[in-house]
Design a protein around this motif. Structure first.
Motif, PDB file in Angstrom:
ATOM      1  N   ALA A 116      10.812 -29.392  18.624  1.00 42.09           N
ATOM      2  CA  ALA A 116      10.801 -29.685  19.915  1.00 42.09           C
ATOM      3  C   ALA A 116      11.245 -31.289  19.613  1.00 42.09           C
ATOM      4  CB  ALA A 116       9.757 -30.483  20.345  1.00 42.09           C
ATOM      5  N   ASN A 117      11.791 -32.154  19.770  1.00 40.86           N
ATOM      6  CA  ASN A 117      11.887 -33.896  19.115  1.00 40.86           C
ATOM      7  C   ASN A 117      11.129 -34.762  20.138  1.00 40.86           C
ATOM      8  OD1 ASN A 117      13.926 -33.063  17.516  1.00 40.86           O
ATOM      9  ND2 ASN A 117      15.359 -33.706  19.328  1.00 40.86           N
ATOM     10  N   VAL A 118      10.197 -35.194  19.483  1.00 43.35           N
ATOM     11  CA  VAL A 118       8.672 -35.832  20.411  1.00 43.35           C
ATOM     12  C   VAL A 118       9.448 -37.133  21.008  1.00 43.35           C
ATOM     13  CG1 VAL A 118       6.516 -37.339  19.741  1.00 43.35           C
ATOM     14  CG2 VAL A 118       7.726 -35.301  18.819  1.00 43.35           C
TER      15      VAL A 118
ATOM     16  N   LEU B 280       8.358 -30.552  14.306  1.00 38.46           N
ATOM     17  CA  LEU B 280       8.408 -31.550  15.925  1.00 38.46           C
ATOM     18  C   LEU B 280       9.422 -32.725  14.464  1.00 38.46           C
ATOM     19  CD1 LEU B 280       5.160 -32.487  17.183  1.00 38.46           C
ATOM     20  CD2 LEU B 280       6.481 -31.022  18.262  1.00 38.46           C
ATOM     21  N   GLY B 281      10.291 -32.639  15.676  1.00 39.74           N
ATOM     22  CA  GLY B 281      10.997 -34.077  15.099  1.00 39.74           C
ATOM     23  C   GLY B 281      10.634 -35.370  15.626  1.00 39.74           C
ATOM     24  N   ASP B 282      10.182 -35.793  14.469  1.00 41.59           N
ATOM     25  CA  ASP B 282       8.654 -37.229  14.975  1.00 41.59           C
ATOM     26  C   ASP B 282       8.872 -38.067  14.397  1.00 41.59           C
ATOM     27  OD1 ASP B 282       7.673 -35.352  12.861  1.00 41.59           O
ATOM     28  OD2 ASP B 282       5.997 -35.311  13.245  1.00 41.59           O
TER      29      ASP B 282
ATOM     30  N   VAL C 117      11.249 -18.781   7.449  1.00 43.18           N
ATOM     31  CA  VAL C 117      13.027 -18.461   8.815  1.00 43.18           C
ATOM     32  C   VAL C 117      12.884 -19.880   9.259  1.00 43.18           C
ATOM     33  CG1 VAL C 117      13.028 -16.704  10.397  1.00 43.18           C
ATOM     34  CG2 VAL C 117      12.478 -16.038   8.626  1.00 43.18           C
ATOM     35  N   TYR C 118      14.389 -20.194  10.236  1.00 45.43           N
ATOM     36  CA  TYR C 118      14.642 -21.465  10.733  1.00 45.43           C
ATOM     37  C   TYR C 118      15.151 -20.476  11.928  1.00 45.43           C
ATOM     38  CZ  TYR C 118      13.183 -24.595   6.157  1.00 45.43           C
ATOM     39  OH  TYR C 118      13.171 -24.904   5.374  1.00 45.43           O
ATOM     40  N   VAL C 119      14.826 -21.371  13.130  1.00 45.74           N
ATOM     41  CA  VAL C 119      15.669 -20.459  13.741  1.00 45.74           C
ATOM     42  C   VAL C 119      16.077 -22.234  14.618  1.00 45.74           C
ATOM     43  CG1 VAL C 119      15.437 -19.682  16.794  1.00 45.74           C
ATOM     44  CG2 VAL C 119      14.071 -19.068  14.080  1.00 45.74           C
ATOM     45  N   THR C 120      16.574 -22.565  14.966  1.00 40.93           N
ATOM     46  CA  THR C 120      18.301 -23.071  15.589  1.00 40.93           C
ATOM     47  C   THR C 120      19.591 -22.955  16.249  1.00 40.93           C
ATOM     48  OG1 THR C 120      19.120 -24.986  14.085  1.00 40.93           O
ATOM     49  CG2 THR C 120      17.327 -24.780  14.023  1.00 40.93           C
ATOM     50  N   ASP C 121      19.618 -23.748  16.719  1.00 42.76           N
ATOM     51  CA  ASP C 121      20.897 -23.610  17.152  1.00 42.76           C
ATOM     52  C   ASP C 121      22.199 -23.505  16.109  1.00 42.76           C
ATOM     53  OD1 ASP C 121      23.600 -24.713  18.419  1.00 42.76           O
ATOM     54  OD2 ASP C 121      22.458 -25.660  20.413  1.00 42.76           O
TER      55      ASP C 121
HETATM   56  N1  ARG Z   1      13.891 -30.941  15.993  1.00 44.12           N
HETATM   57  C1  ARG Z   1      15.459 -30.739  15.817  1.00 44.12           C
HETATM   58  C2  ARG Z   1      16.611 -30.139  16.558  1.00 44.12           C
HETATM   59  O1  ARG Z   1      16.315 -31.074  17.671  1.00 44.12           O
HETATM   60  C3  ARG Z   1      15.257 -28.993  14.924  1.00 44.12           C
HETATM   61  C4  ARG Z   1      14.401 -28.859  13.774  1.00 44.12           C
HETATM   62  C5  ARG Z   1      14.625 -27.006  13.167  1.00 44.12           C
HETATM   63  N2  ARG Z   1      13.630 -26.872  11.871  1.00 44.12           N
HETATM   64  C6  ARG Z   1      13.960 -28.051  10.518  1.00 44.12           C
HETATM   65  N3  ARG Z   1      13.166 -27.670   9.770  1.00 44.12           N
HETATM   66  N4  ARG Z   1      15.057 -28.865  10.978  1.00 44.12           N
HETATM   67  O2  ARG Z   1      17.244 -30.173  16.666  1.00 44.12           O
END
Ligand code: ARG
Length: 588
Positions: free
Chosen positions: A123-125, A160-162, A345-349
């Motif tokens: 999540a992006n804070v 987190l996207g902080d 393992v990274y889970v993203t779009d």
């Molecule tokens: N905050 C990123 C987004 O909103 C996702 C982070 C995924 N993890 C990473 N290590 N890049 O897209």
């Protein structure tokens, strides 16, 4: 415990050898023609090249050699050279008994226990959690649980996207509103207030306002970027303000994730990578990996075999600011130092695929991770509305996660009170559990990389391939087991018996696949395989249930056999929904 396919492969290997053929052709798999057989071996076709015989002759020889096997009831050679196997019912029953005696129902411990980090949630804070946050949370949580079930050490990190531009935007919007705050006074040298200048509700409004304003006001946008840069470089006032943003956001994020039954071991974020950035940049320069390109610092990551253009991985922008790749690489530096993971393992779009390709290549090439560290990206598709476009609220906005979950729960609640008389608190609790199952199963039952249609009405249905259908099946089993115990007998005393009907055997064969499915879901990081399996298992159970008089069976041994089969079916279903991240109520 060996998987059924392994036990059968040993049997067939011995038969190949006995008949004078190499055992490498003896691999047994699940049947892809369940109408003809339960398991099959297609090796006779492959063996043709070596033995220069018609495959059916080889298959026939093997069938003869298999005679007397205790696992097999019937084995046939079928043109052009298939070996079709039907299992012995006693053998299947004894297999289930062994499964039942194990805590993990036949899933063994891995030969090499790995440390795996799953980076999910993300999540992006300062931005409200919206539906876009559902998929990384749901998929990541399940991948983590599957890894744990098969026996690995798995660490979940929310990452987190902080540290990004939203921080600058929020701070500059606050400055517009309250310029007198000490955080914006460059000459302020005292202690900053311990109390936050905004609440979570205010914060939820500040960000969208700021983001909209930045689109129309270039100067404001510039100021926000500048503030972000200053924050990243240790600006005192902004750092203090950043801490407030974090402190106000975290409890809210935690609550939102916890409502989804999503739990992280680490609540780290991009900002935690900061202490590792300077040394990393220094190292990349000194070792000659990084070079300047139009003022920016980059590492080339293209390879000769590339079919498409892979641009260099950007480490620092021309103004010296860190980027998404910078924090991801520095986070890997930290992970290597602190956790030494065998796999990350990274889970993203899936639109972030190129980013991860660049980061992974850069990390490998520069030795930030060891050569054997496995880096994997699970890129998921878009959650679409029924119109086939990305899911939106009715008025076209982005739906907040809490609103979406609330909606599903109230729809579920109505269904439940409609179904039967139930006390309000229980109905609410049940609605929450079933609603979560609807949501998660609706997502996880699709292959992650595919886009899917978010169709609440379909997801909450008690029929069809849905979470509620699976839960309904479990609840049905629980109710039968309870009734059995009400007659004074114990489920735990019941022994699995050899099957006597086709639907009973079919159910037993489904149960017996559990370890194969779980290990396969782990290897492919594919929760949808668990969903597909429990759908088949629930169907097999319901077929058996409709064809069989269970509680009214007069032969007590036979009845106890049914009960034991139900009990193990329930255990398997529950283990599966647990790795999917939801649970079953007592009644629904
Ligand atoms: N905050 C990123 C987004 O909103 C996702 C982070 C995924 N993890 C990473 N290590 N890049 O897209």
């Amino acid at each position: 415990m060996n998987k059924l396919v392994e036990i059968l492969t040993y049997e067939v290997e011995a038969a190949f050898e006995k008949a004078g053929y190499d055992k490498q052709y003896a691999k047994v798999t699940l049947s892809n023609r369940p109408d003809l057989c339960e398991y099959q071996c297609n090796g006779a076709m492959a063996a043709v090249k070596v033995y220069r015989k018609a495959p059916i002759m080889i298959a026939n020889d093997v069938v003869v050699a298999l005679e007397g096997s205790i696992c097999i009831e019937k084995v046939e050679a079928v043109n052009p050279g298939f070996i079709n196997i039907t299992l012995d019912a006693d053998f299947v029953a004894s297999y289930l008994k062994k499964m039942n005696a194990e805590d993990k129902l036949g899933v063994g411990e891995p030969e090499h226990k790995k440390t795996i980090m799953v980076d999910y949630g993300g999540a992006n804070v300062a931005k409200a959690l919206h539906v876009g946050h559902l998929r990384p949370a749901i998929i990541g949580e399940s991948v983590k649980r599957i890894g744990r079930y098969v026996g690995h050490e798995v660490i979940g990190d929310v990452h987190l996207g902080d540290w990004g531009s939203q921080m600058g935007l929020v701070m500059m919007e606050l400055k517009r509103r309250q310029p007198e705050l000490p955080y914006f006074d460059e000459s302020f040298e005292g202690e900053y207030p311990t109390e936050s200048p905004f609440t979570i509700e205010e914060l939820g409004e500040i960000y969208p306002t700021a983001s909209a304003y930045a689109k129309e006001n270039e100067e404001f946008k510039e100021a926000a970027l500048q503030a972000t840069y200053q924050l990243q470089n240790g600006h005192r006032g902004y750092t203090a303000l950043w801490k407030h943003i974090m402190a106000v956001s975290l409890p809210d994020l935690k609550e939102n994730y916890s409502n989804l039954n999503v739990e992280f071991d680490l609540w780290k974020g991009e900002a935690d990578a900061k202490p590792y950035i300077a040394d990393m940049v220094e190292y990349l320069k000194k070792e000659g990996y990084a070079h300047e390109d139009q003022g920016a610092l980059v590492v080339d990551v293209k390879e000769e075999t590339d079919a498409k253009e892979i641009p260099p991985c950007m480490i620092l922008k021309s103004d010296g600011a860190a980027l998404y790749a910078t924090t991801d690489l520095a986070t890997l530096v930290e992970r290597e130092q602190v956790y030494k993971p065998d796999q990350v393992v990274y889970v993203t779009d899936k639109r972030q695929e190129m980013h991860f390709e660049q980061v992974f290549r850069c990390a490998k090439k520069t030795g930030i991770v060891r050569p054997e560290t496995e880096l994997k990206h699970i890129g998921f598709g878009t959650m679409n509305g029924k119109d086939g476009k990305p899911f939106k609220t009715r008025d076209g906005g982005v739906m907040r996660l809490s609103e979406l979950v609330g909606d599903i729960n109230s729809k579920m609640y109505e269904k439940i009170v409609e179904n039967h008389a139930i006390e309000e608190t229980e109905a609410k609790e049940t609605a929450k559990k079933v609603g979560l199952a609807a949501l998660k199963y609706g997502d996880l039952s699709n292959q992650a990389a595919k886009d899917y249609v978010f169709d609440v009405d379909r997801f909450i249905s008690f029929e069809g391939n849905t979470g509620p259908y699976i839960l309904y099946t479990i609840v049905r089993i629980k109710s039968i087991l309870n009734k059995y115990e009400e007659t004074g007998k114990k489920v735990a005393d019941c022994q699995i018996q050899k099957s006597e009907s086709a639907s009973e055997k079919a159910l037993m064969l489904e149960v017996a696949k559990f370890n194969l499915v779980m290990e396969n879901a782990y290897e492919e990081l594919a929760p949808h395989k668990v969903c597909a399996y429990i759908y088949d298992l629930a169907n097999a159970f319901n077929r058996f249930y409709h064809e069989t008089k269970i509680l009214s069976e007069e032969n007590e041994t036979k009845k106890a056999g049914f009960i034991a089969l139900l009990a193990i079916t329930k255990r398997v279903l529950e283990a599966c929904i647990d790795v999917l991240g939801f649970e079953a109520p007592e009644r629904m």
